[in-house]
Design a protein around this motif. Structure first.
Motif, PDB file in Angstrom:
ATOM      1  N   VAL A 105      -4.416  11.748  -5.534  1.00  0.00           N
ATOM      2  CA  VAL A 105      -3.452  10.698  -5.164  1.00  0.00           C
ATOM      3  C   VAL A 105      -4.197   9.408  -4.838  1.00  0.00           C
ATOM      4  O   VAL A 105      -3.813   8.322  -5.288  1.00  0.00           O
ATOM      5  CB  VAL A 105      -2.565  11.140  -3.985  1.00  0.00           C
ATOM      6  CG1 VAL A 105      -1.745   9.971  -3.452  1.00  0.00           C
ATOM      7  CG2 VAL A 105      -1.651  12.289  -4.403  1.00  0.00           C
ATOM      8  N   ARG A 106      -5.288   9.515  -4.080  1.00  0.00           N
ATOM      9  CA  ARG A 106      -6.076   8.329  -3.720  1.00  0.00           C
ATOM     10  C   ARG A 106      -6.628   7.652  -4.976  1.00  0.00           C
ATOM     11  O   ARG A 106      -6.532   6.429  -5.126  1.00  0.00           O
ATOM     12  CB  ARG A 106      -7.209   8.706  -2.775  1.00  0.00           C
ATOM     13  CG  ARG A 106      -8.047   7.515  -2.317  1.00  0.00           C
ATOM     14  CD  ARG A 106      -9.185   7.910  -1.393  1.00  0.00           C
ATOM     15  NE  ARG A 106      -8.681   8.523  -0.177  1.00  0.00           N
ATOM     16  CZ  ARG A 106      -8.915   9.795   0.183  1.00  0.00           C
ATOM     17  NH1 ARG A 106      -9.660  10.578  -0.573  1.00  0.00           N
ATOM     18  NH2 ARG A 106      -8.425  10.271   1.298  1.00  0.00           N
ATOM     19  N   GLU A 107      -7.204   8.433  -5.890  1.00  0.00           N
ATOM     20  CA  GLU A 107      -7.741   7.873  -7.136  1.00  0.00           C
ATOM     21  C   GLU A 107      -6.653   7.181  -7.947  1.00  0.00           C
ATOM     22  O   GLU A 107      -6.855   6.102  -8.499  1.00  0.00           O
ATOM     23  CB  GLU A 107      -8.395   8.974  -7.975  1.00  0.00           C
ATOM     24  CG  GLU A 107      -9.681   9.500  -7.392  1.00  0.00           C
ATOM     25  CD  GLU A 107     -10.177  10.761  -8.091  1.00  0.00           C
ATOM     26  OE1 GLU A 107      -9.567  11.177  -9.100  1.00  0.00           O
ATOM     27  OE2 GLU A 107     -11.170  11.336  -7.621  1.00  0.00           O
ATOM     28  N   GLY A 125      -2.362  -3.226 -11.341  1.00  0.00           N
ATOM     29  CA  GLY A 125      -1.466  -4.277 -10.843  1.00  0.00           C
ATOM     30  C   GLY A 125      -2.166  -5.614 -10.756  1.00  0.00           C
ATOM     31  O   GLY A 125      -1.591  -6.659 -11.094  1.00  0.00           O
ATOM     32  N   ASP A 126      -3.425  -5.610 -10.329  1.00  0.00           N
ATOM     33  CA  ASP A 126      -4.194  -6.852 -10.249  1.00  0.00           C
ATOM     34  C   ASP A 126      -4.408  -7.433 -11.644  1.00  0.00           C
ATOM     35  O   ASP A 126      -4.242  -8.629 -11.859  1.00  0.00           O
ATOM     36  CB  ASP A 126      -5.536  -6.597  -9.557  1.00  0.00           C
ATOM     37  CG  ASP A 126      -6.320  -7.867  -9.342  1.00  0.00           C
ATOM     38  OD1 ASP A 126      -5.764  -8.813  -8.745  1.00  0.00           O
ATOM     39  OD2 ASP A 126      -7.485  -7.928  -9.786  1.00  0.00           O
ATOM     40  N   VAL A 152      -5.640   3.824  -6.338  1.00  0.00           N
ATOM     41  CA  VAL A 152      -6.633   2.779  -6.623  1.00  0.00           C
ATOM     42  C   VAL A 152      -6.483   2.299  -8.064  1.00  0.00           C
ATOM     43  O   VAL A 152      -6.514   1.091  -8.334  1.00  0.00           O
ATOM     44  CB  VAL A 152      -8.063   3.292  -6.337  1.00  0.00           C
ATOM     45  CG1 VAL A 152      -9.112   2.327  -6.862  1.00  0.00           C
ATOM     46  CG2 VAL A 152      -8.251   3.535  -4.844  1.00  0.00           C
ATOM     47  N   SER A 153      -6.287   3.225  -8.995  1.00  0.00           N
ATOM     48  CA  SER A 153      -6.090   2.842 -10.397  1.00  0.00           C
ATOM     49  C   SER A 153      -4.855   1.961 -10.552  1.00  0.00           C
ATOM     50  O   SER A 153      -4.871   0.968 -11.288  1.00  0.00           O
ATOM     51  CB  SER A 153      -5.943   4.082 -11.277  1.00  0.00           C
ATOM     52  OG  SER A 153      -7.136   4.799 -11.312  1.00  0.00           O
ATOM     53  N   LEU A 154      -3.785   2.313  -9.861  1.00  0.00           N
ATOM     54  CA  LEU A 154      -2.562   1.504  -9.918  1.00  0.00           C
ATOM     55  C   LEU A 154      -2.782   0.122  -9.316  1.00  0.00           C
ATOM     56  O   LEU A 154      -2.266  -0.877  -9.827  1.00  0.00           O
ATOM     57  CB  LEU A 154      -1.415   2.223  -9.208  1.00  0.00           C
ATOM     58  CG  LEU A 154      -0.873   3.462  -9.906  1.00  0.00           C
ATOM     59  CD1 LEU A 154       0.092   4.202  -8.994  1.00  0.00           C
ATOM     60  CD2 LEU A 154      -0.221   3.105 -11.225  1.00  0.00           C
ATOM     61  N   ASP A 162       0.833  -1.206   0.000  1.00  0.00           N
ATOM     62  CA  ASP A 162       0.000   0.000   0.000  1.00  0.00           C
ATOM     63  C   ASP A 162       0.866   1.254   0.000  1.00  0.00           C
ATOM     64  O   ASP A 162       0.580   2.220  -0.709  1.00  0.00           O
ATOM     65  CB  ASP A 162      -0.941   0.008   1.197  1.00  0.00           C
ATOM     66  CG  ASP A 162      -1.955  -1.120   1.148  1.00  0.00           C
ATOM     67  OD1 ASP A 162      -2.122  -1.736   0.075  1.00  0.00           O
ATOM     68  OD2 ASP A 162      -2.578  -1.397   2.196  1.00  0.00           O
ATOM     69  N   LEU A 163       1.922   1.232   0.785  1.00  0.00           N
ATOM     70  CA  LEU A 163       2.836   2.370   0.834  1.00  0.00           C
ATOM     71  C   LEU A 163       3.496   2.582  -0.530  1.00  0.00           C
ATOM     72  O   LEU A 163       3.605   3.712  -1.012  1.00  0.00           O
ATOM     73  CB  LEU A 163       3.891   2.152   1.920  1.00  0.00           C
ATOM     74  CG  LEU A 163       4.851   3.300   2.172  1.00  0.00           C
ATOM     75  CD1 LEU A 163       4.111   4.568   2.538  1.00  0.00           C
ATOM     76  CD2 LEU A 163       5.837   2.911   3.269  1.00  0.00           C
ATOM     77  N   ASP A 164       3.905   1.493  -1.190  1.00  0.00           N
ATOM     78  CA  ASP A 164       4.490   1.604  -2.527  1.00  0.00           C
ATOM     79  C   ASP A 164       3.495   2.202  -3.520  1.00  0.00           C
ATOM     80  O   ASP A 164       3.867   3.017  -4.376  1.00  0.00           O
ATOM     81  CB  ASP A 164       4.955   0.237  -3.034  1.00  0.00           C
ATOM     82  CG  ASP A 164       6.195  -0.276  -2.315  1.00  0.00           C
ATOM     83  OD1 ASP A 164       6.893   0.542  -1.674  1.00  0.00           O
ATOM     84  OD2 ASP A 164       6.460  -1.484  -2.395  1.00  0.00           O
ATOM     85  N   LEU A 165       2.216   1.801  -3.430  1.00  0.00           N
ATOM     86  CA  LEU A 165       1.191   2.356  -4.316  1.00  0.00           C
ATOM     87  C   LEU A 165       1.008   3.852  -4.082  1.00  0.00           C
ATOM     88  O   LEU A 165       0.876   4.624  -5.036  1.00  0.00           O
ATOM     89  CB  LEU A 165      -0.138   1.632  -4.119  1.00  0.00           C
ATOM     90  CG  LEU A 165      -0.245   0.240  -4.729  1.00  0.00           C
ATOM     91  CD1 LEU A 165      -1.509  -0.452  -4.239  1.00  0.00           C
ATOM     92  CD2 LEU A 165      -0.225   0.317  -6.239  1.00  0.00           C
ATOM     93  N   VAL A 166       1.010   4.260  -2.829  1.00  0.00           N
ATOM     94  CA  VAL A 166       0.845   5.685  -2.515  1.00  0.00           C
ATOM     95  C   VAL A 166       2.045   6.475  -3.037  1.00  0.00           C
ATOM     96  O   VAL A 166       1.876   7.541  -3.643  1.00  0.00           O
ATOM     97  CB  VAL A 166       0.648   5.903  -1.002  1.00  0.00           C
ATOM     98  CG1 VAL A 166       0.708   7.385  -0.653  1.00  0.00           C
ATOM     99  CG2 VAL A 166      -0.685   5.306  -0.557  1.00  0.00           C
TER     100      VAL A 166
END
Length: 106
Positions: A36-38, A47-48, A41-43, A10-14
């Motif tokens: 940043v939040r949007e 990634g999934d 979530v897109s990332l 999660d930290l890496d995504l942020v």
């Protein structure tokens, strides 16, 4: 009060999302945080999806074959590959892994 442990993913995504959006303008922290939040979530969704694609590729059967012919489909830019595997039988395959562009790009 116990401090919650942050998941490293999660930290890496942020961090990636922060780098992907413009710098935070003065007095617009709330809107910037939403962007940043949007993006995070897109990332995550990306990634999934990429993870599923990689799993599908990992599960794909690899085989050795001789390419006998390539025919371009009349209705698209895809090519149909005619292959002979090592047992001597032949088959056709078309789709993204067999895609070839038509001469001239059409």
């Amino acid at each position: 009060m116990a401090r919650r442990q942050v998941n490293p993913r999660d930290l890496d995504l942020v961090i990636a999302a922060v780098h992907a959006v413009d710098p935070c303008p003065a007095d617009q922290e709330a809107a910037w945080t939403d962007r940043v939040r949007e993006r995070a979530v897109s990332l995550y969704v990306l990634g999934d999806t990429v993870g599923q694609d990689i799993a599908r590729l990992d599960a794909a059967k690899q085989f050795t074959a001789t390419l006998l012919d390539v025919r371009v489909e009349a209705s698209s830019t895809r090519g149909v590959l005619v292959l002979r595997n090592t047992s001597g039988s032949s088959s056709s395959s078309s789709g993204p892994t067999a895609a070839i562009p038509r001469p001239g790009g059409r």
